[in-house]
Scaffold this motif. Structure first.
Motif, short mmCIF file in Angstrom:
data_model
loop_
_atom_site.label_atom_id
_atom_site.label_comp_id
_atom_site.label_asym_id
_atom_site.label_seq_id
_atom_site.Cartn_x
_atom_site.Cartn_y
_atom_site.Cartn_z
N LYS A 35 42.69 39.89 40.45
CA LYS A 35 43.04 40.59 41.69
C LYS A 35 44.10 39.84 42.49
O LYS A 35 45.00 40.44 43.07
CB LYS A 35 41.78 40.79 42.54
CG LYS A 35 41.98 41.68 43.75
CD LYS A 35 40.66 41.87 44.48
CE LYS A 35 40.85 42.74 45.73
NZ LYS A 35 39.56 42.95 46.45
N ASP A 36 44.01 38.49 42.51
CA ASP A 36 44.97 37.69 43.26
C ASP A 36 46.40 37.87 42.74
O ASP A 36 47.36 37.94 43.52
CB ASP A 36 44.60 36.20 43.20
CG ASP A 36 43.33 35.90 43.98
OD1 ASP A 36 43.03 36.67 44.91
OD2 ASP A 36 42.64 34.93 43.64
N VAL A 37 46.54 37.94 41.42
CA VAL A 37 47.87 38.11 40.82
C VAL A 37 48.44 39.48 41.18
O VAL A 37 49.62 39.61 41.51
CB VAL A 37 47.80 37.95 39.28
CG1 VAL A 37 49.12 38.34 38.63
CG2 VAL A 37 47.44 36.52 38.91
N LYS A 38 47.60 40.50 41.13
CA LYS A 38 48.05 41.85 41.48
C LYS A 38 48.50 41.91 42.94
O LYS A 38 49.52 42.53 43.27
CB LYS A 38 46.94 42.86 41.21
CG LYS A 38 46.59 43.03 39.74
CD LYS A 38 45.44 44.01 39.56
CE LYS A 38 45.07 44.15 38.09
NZ LYS A 38 43.90 45.07 37.89
N ILE A 39 47.73 41.28 43.83
CA ILE A 39 48.08 41.27 45.26
C ILE A 39 49.40 40.52 45.47
O ILE A 39 50.28 40.97 46.22
CB ILE A 39 46.95 40.64 46.09
CG1 ILE A 39 45.71 41.54 46.06
CG2 ILE A 39 47.40 40.40 47.52
CD1 ILE A 39 44.49 40.92 46.71
N ALA A 40 49.55 39.37 44.80
CA ALA A 40 50.77 38.58 44.94
C ALA A 40 51.99 39.35 44.44
O ALA A 40 53.05 39.34 45.08
CB ALA A 40 50.62 37.27 44.17
#
Length: 311
Positions: free
Chosen positions: A295-300
């Motif tokens: 999820k963090d990669v998608k948000i970034a």
């Protein structure tokens, strides 16, 4: 054997994956596409982690290191491989072959130990979340990555040094699409006993120790996952770990087929196919495996794209 009448080999011919002319062009476009995706995926992951401040954590520092290894690993192998698909012969000089072997070994060994370091990082994050920042500060991550590099360079230097003492004459056809260790030793004119002992010793260290570390870490992680009360949390954690385990199994499984099976002509042909997975396919899949469900990669990525649109 009297080697005085046999001139030393100055160049090798890489046999490639197949000699069937009708599938050479389709294979060229297939592996060209894989290489483009590999470069875009790994380079994109490195840039994303560098640009996104909230990804400046130990986990993503290790992931960016793995992406760098995969990018270099694929670049050492794939471009030369593509030449064979569009030319009748794929000639490589002796110095170029030794150089390719050296850097291939560096990044192959580094990947083995980097996957082990990443598994340990996940073990600490899942099993000791409150102590994570104490156990895995940035300086520890730096020295872990530096240690991986030192081990890789040392191992590659020893292997390559042992190959340099081997005499090559007459047969110069390497039964692979790149200068790999075992196919080169197959065509040696002199004794390869020392090489085989070194390969055995380093295989125990570079293959079994990382494998034991990885699967021990994930075994404990899975045990802790099953103790999670929340069904949603258990499902999310299990999904992430299962994808990581799948990636590790593919890499070590394909490498094991090449280096751990009994030596024979047939096994070498099978190993050539398995080499495709750990040298070409896995560098493409790793960015997807380690970030697709993150999820963090998608948000970034979303924030970076929005920033570009706004500017």
């Amino acid at each position: 054997m009297d080697m005085r009448n046999n001139s030393p080999v100055t160049e090798f011919m890489l046999s490639g994956l197949t000699d069937w002319p009708e599938i050479q062009l389709p294979l060229f476009f297939l592996f060209l596409g894989i290489y483009v995706v590999t470069v875009m995926g790994n380079l994109g992951m490195i840039i994303l982690i560098v640009l996104s401040s909230h990804l400046h954590t130990p986990m993503y520092y290790l992931l960016s290191s793995l992406s760098f290894i995969d990018l270099c690993h694929s670049t050492i192998i794939t471009p030369k491989m593509l030449v064979k698909f569009v030319s009748e012969y794929n000639i490589i000089s002796y110095p170029e072959c030794i150089t390719q072997l050296y850097f291939f070994l560096i990044f192959a060994i580094a990947e083995c130990h980097m996957l082990a370091v990443m598994a340990y990082d996940r073990y600490v994050a899942v099993c000791s979340p409150l102590l994570y920042n104490i156990i895995m500060p940035h300086n520890v991550c730096f020295w872990l990555v530096a240690g991986v590099g030192i081990i890789a360079v040392f191992g590659a230097t020893v292997h390559t040094g042992c190959v340099l003492r081997v005499y090559f004459c007459k047969d110069n056809i390497v039964n692979n699409f790149f200068c790999d260790l075992l196919p080169l030793l197959k065509i040696a004119c002199s004794s390869t006993y020392i090489n085989e002992v070194v390969i055995l010793a380093f295989t125990l260290f570079n293959f079994f120790i990382p494998t034991l570390t990885i699967f021990s870490s994930y075994a404990v992680i899975l045990f802790n996952i099953f103790r999670i009360q929340s069904t949603e949390g258990r499902s999310k954690a299990f999904g992430t770990c299962s994808s990581h385990i799948m990636g590790v199994a593919l890499f070590f499984g394909s490498a094991g087929i090449m280096y751990l099976q009994p030596s024979s002509i047939n096994s070498m042909d099978q190993g050539k196919v398995s080499s495709v997975f750990y040298t070409v396919v896995m560098p493409m899949l790793n960015p997807l495996i380690y970030s697709l469900r993150n999820k963090d990669v998608k948000i970034a990525l979303k924030k970076i794209l929005e920033r570009r649109e706004f500017s």
